[in-house]
Design a protein around this motif. Sequence first.
Motif, PDB file in Angstrom:
ATOM      1  N   ASN A 311      38.309  38.530  57.348  1.00 38.01           N
ATOM      2  CA  ASN A 311      39.106  38.818  56.151  1.00 38.01           C
ATOM      3  C   ASN A 311      38.609  40.011  55.347  1.00 38.01           C
ATOM      4  OD1 ASN A 311      41.291  36.514  55.398  1.00 38.01           O
ATOM      5  ND2 ASN A 311      39.625  35.647  56.616  1.00 38.01           N
ATOM      6  N   PHE A 312      37.366  40.400  55.591  1.00 34.06           N
ATOM      7  CA  PHE A 312      36.807  41.540  54.856  1.00 34.06           C
ATOM      8  C   PHE A 312      36.168  42.481  55.872  1.00 34.06           C
ATOM      9  CE2 PHE A 312      36.751  37.880  52.034  1.00 34.06           C
ATOM     10  CZ  PHE A 312      37.467  38.364  50.946  1.00 34.06           C
ATOM     11  N   LYS A 322      30.521  45.422  48.611  1.00 33.87           N
ATOM     12  CA  LYS A 322      31.940  45.505  48.255  1.00 33.87           C
ATOM     13  C   LYS A 322      32.231  44.495  47.153  1.00 33.87           C
ATOM     14  CE  LYS A 322      36.623  44.765  50.061  1.00 33.87           C
ATOM     15  NZ  LYS A 322      37.182  45.982  49.476  1.00 33.87           N
ATOM     16  N   LEU A 324      34.588  42.319  44.898  1.00 32.16           N
ATOM     17  CA  LEU A 324      35.892  41.725  45.156  1.00 32.16           C
ATOM     18  C   LEU A 324      36.799  41.808  43.928  1.00 32.16           C
ATOM     19  CD1 LEU A 324      34.848  38.494  47.107  1.00 32.16           C
ATOM     20  CD2 LEU A 324      35.334  40.778  47.999  1.00 32.16           C
ATOM     21  N   LYS A 327      42.744  39.830  43.824  1.00 38.21           N
ATOM     22  CA  LYS A 327      43.470  39.432  45.029  1.00 38.21           C
ATOM     23  C   LYS A 327      42.505  38.969  46.123  1.00 38.21           C
ATOM     24  CE  LYS A 327      47.655  42.250  44.503  1.00 38.21           C
ATOM     25  NZ  LYS A 327      48.480  43.347  45.088  1.00 38.21           N
ATOM     26  N   GLU A 328      41.401  39.680  46.234  1.00 32.88           N
ATOM     27  CA  GLU A 328      40.419  39.328  47.266  1.00 32.88           C
ATOM     28  C   GLU A 328      39.733  38.008  46.936  1.00 32.88           C
ATOM     29  OE1 GLU A 328      39.043  43.756  48.735  1.00 32.88           O
ATOM     30  OE2 GLU A 328      38.562  43.105  46.697  1.00 32.88           O
ATOM     31  N   LYS A 329      39.467  37.771  45.659  1.00 32.05           N
ATOM     32  CA  LYS A 329      38.853  36.495  45.268  1.00 32.05           C
ATOM     33  C   LYS A 329      39.810  35.328  45.521  1.00 32.05           C
ATOM     34  CE  LYS A 329      37.352  37.737  41.087  1.00 32.05           C
ATOM     35  NZ  LYS A 329      36.639  37.606  39.769  1.00 32.05           N
ATOM     36  N   ARG A 331      41.664  34.917  47.972  1.00 30.11           N
ATOM     37  CA  ARG A 331      41.653  34.505  49.386  1.00 30.11           C
ATOM     38  C   ARG A 331      40.777  33.263  49.592  1.00 30.11           C
ATOM     39  NH1 ARG A 331      40.730  40.107  52.795  1.00 30.11           N
ATOM     40  NH2 ARG A 331      42.324  41.358  51.741  1.00 30.11           N
TER      41      ARG A 331
END
Length: 691
Positions: A311-312, A322, A324, A327-329, A331
Motif C-alpha cells: 500500500n505504500f 514518508k 502520512l 487519506k493515507e492514514k 487506509r
Amino acid sequence: MTRWMDDVESIFKEDSRINQILPDYVYREEQVNLSLAIARALEKDEFLVAEAGTGIGKSFAYLIPAVLWAVQTGKKVVISTKTKALQQQIVEKDLPALRKILDLDFSYAEAKGRENFLCWNKYHQIIAGKKRLEKEELELIEKIMRWAEETTTGDRKEVMVEARLLKKWGIVSAERQTCFKENCPHQEKCFRMKMIKKVHKADIVVTNHAFLLADIMVENRVLPEYEYLIIDEAHSFEREAFDKLSVSLVFSDLEDLLYALYYKDAKWEKGYLTHLKRSFPLLQMLIGELEMLVDKGIQLTAKVKSWLDKNFVSEDDTGFSKVLGEKEKNRFLEEDFLHIYLEWYDTLQLICFKMEDLQREMEVDDEGWELTVFIRNLEQELDKIFTLLEEDIQKSDKIIWLQFYAGRVRAISSSSIATGEILYEKLYLKLKSLVMVSATLAVEGDFSYFISKSGLLLFNQEGRLNTLIEKSPFMYEEQAFMYILEDMPFPDNDRFNEELAEVVSGILDFLPGRILILFTSQAQMKKAARLLRPICDSKGVKLLVQNEDGEAASLVNEYITCPNAVLMGLDTFWEGIDLKGELLKCLIITKLPFRSPDEPFARAASLYFSLQGQNTFTSFMLPDAVIRFKQGVGRLIRSEQDRGIIIVLDSRLEKKAYGSIFKNNTPVKNIKKLSQEEFKRNVAAWLGFIL
C-alpha cells in the motif's frame, strides 16, 4: 553585585589561578559577561537564553558559576551537552582543572545510557559458556577479560580494543530489554546502579541531551531531582527532543524478540521456548501451545509488513521517511487492514498471557526471571502498536510516518507537532533556573524563533526569561573571506554537480587538500563524489566521503592525518567538527541548508505554525536554515590563528531576497560575489598563493 557574583568575576582575572592552571588561557570580556549572566540567572531563579560566539570559552563560562552555586547553596546543577565527546571532555578535563582553579572540594558525576556499561550478568553467562559466540565476539571477550575483572566503573570508554571488535560491545552491554532489574543475581555489582548512586550524591551532574530527554519521559527514574539546568549546544535540543519523544515500532526489533522466543526452520527448532521444553518436560503441552502462537505471531507480523509494502510503494533504494496524509492514514481503517491488525494484535497479546501462565507453572527462579524479561519487552512492543495505530493515528496534533529502507517499510513512528509544549510541561515547569547556550540561537539578533519553537514563550511573556548575545572574539575580517559564485546554476539544476566538480578541481590546482565540502543531500553528495573521485585521484588528493569511505568519526581522524585530503559530509559535519589551524583552509557550502519539507521534523513544525495562522516559510523553514547555515560557517575559524575561505555554491544567497538574512547572520563580513571565471585568482590571492 552580590558577593558570589564578585567571586565569579575575580576567577577570570589574568593574575588569578586560572592563568596558572590553563596554559592557553586568554582573558575575554565576552566570557566574563556570559558567566555573570549565568550566575545572575541561577541566583534570581530566572531563565537565560544566550548566544555565545565561537571562541568565547562557553564551557568554563557556565561551569564556574554552576560549581560555585552548587557548593554555596547545596543545590544540584545538571549540565547537558549534545555529544558524549563534550560530556567526556567536561568530566575528564574541564572539571578536574576547575577543582584546581577554585581550590574547592566539590563532587561531580557523569550520567549516560545503560548501553555504555558492562552487564555483569550477560558477561558471566558468556564466561560460563551459556552463549555461542562468533569469532570477533570471542576475540572481544578475550581482550576485555582482565579489564572486566578489574574495572570499577564498567564504562565502555575504558575499553581499548580495535573498532571492529568494539562493534560487538552489544553482547556484554547493559540493555533495557535483557535487564533482570531487582531479580538480577549480580545486582550488587551492577555498574549502571553504581553510576546512578554516584549521580545522586554529586554536586554537578554532567549528562547528554539524549539521556536527559529519555529520563524526562520516564519521570526522572535515573537522574535525581534537580531545579537548576544548563543546556549546552541548545540549538539542537528541540530537534533532538522531537526524535527522543517520538514513538517508533521497528519491525526488526519485534521479529528479533519473537525469533528469540521460538523459531523453526527446515531442520531445527530454536529459541528460548525450545530450551524450556527440554528443561520442563511436564510443561511440554503449554510450551507447545506457546510455540504455535509465536510462530503465528511471526507470520502475522510478516503479513502486516507485506500490507504496508503493497500500500505504500517506494522506488527509492535508500533510507527515507514518508509522512502520512489524512487519506493515507485512513487506509489503516479499511477492512482489509483491520482484519489483519486485530488478529495480529490479539495474537501478540495472547503470547504475553500464555507466558504469564507458563511463568506461574515454573518453579526455577532463574528461568522465571528470564521469562519476565520476554514478557516485559513484548508488552512494550504492544504498547507501541496500540499508541501508533489506535491513538496517535487519529490525533490532529500528531504526525505519523513510515521509515523505509531498500524500498520496504522498516518502522512506523509518530511524534507530537508541539515538542516545545511537551518540554514546557515535563521539564521547564519543574525548574527554578534554566540556561540555554549555543553559538547559534538568534536570527538577526532576535531569539523569537528559538523561544517559540523551544516552548519558552510563556516564560518570556512573564518576564522571567532574559536573552544575551556575546559575539565571537575572533578577528573575522582578517581571518576569513566568503565568496559567492553568482553564476552557478541552482542546486536542483542538472548541471550543478558538473560545475561543482569544476570549481573543486580549480581549487585543487593551488590548494591540494584541507578542504571540507558540506552537503544537504545524500543523493547529491553521491553524484558529486562520482565526478570528483577521478579528479582527486589524478591530482594525488584523497577524497573522503561520508558513508562511502567510512563513518563520520573515522573519516575525521583519517582527514587529520592526511595532509592532502578533501572531506565530504552531511548533517554531522555541519556542526560539532573542530578542525583548527592548518587542518581546514577552504570550506565549501554546496547548498543553503533548507530542510526537505517532507522530513518528519519539518512537516511537524510546518503543521504547528500553520495551525497558529503563521507562514511556515518565514516562521520555520527560513530561520531554521539560517541557524544551520551559521553552524556550517562556524566550522572554518576555530582559533585566533585560523585563516581560510568559504565558498558558497548556492547562488540563491545572492539572487533571492532572503539571501541577505543568511549573510547578516554570519560573523564573516568579507563577502564578495563573483563569477566562476574570477573566483580562482581571487581565492588564491587571499590565501597567499601566486597563480
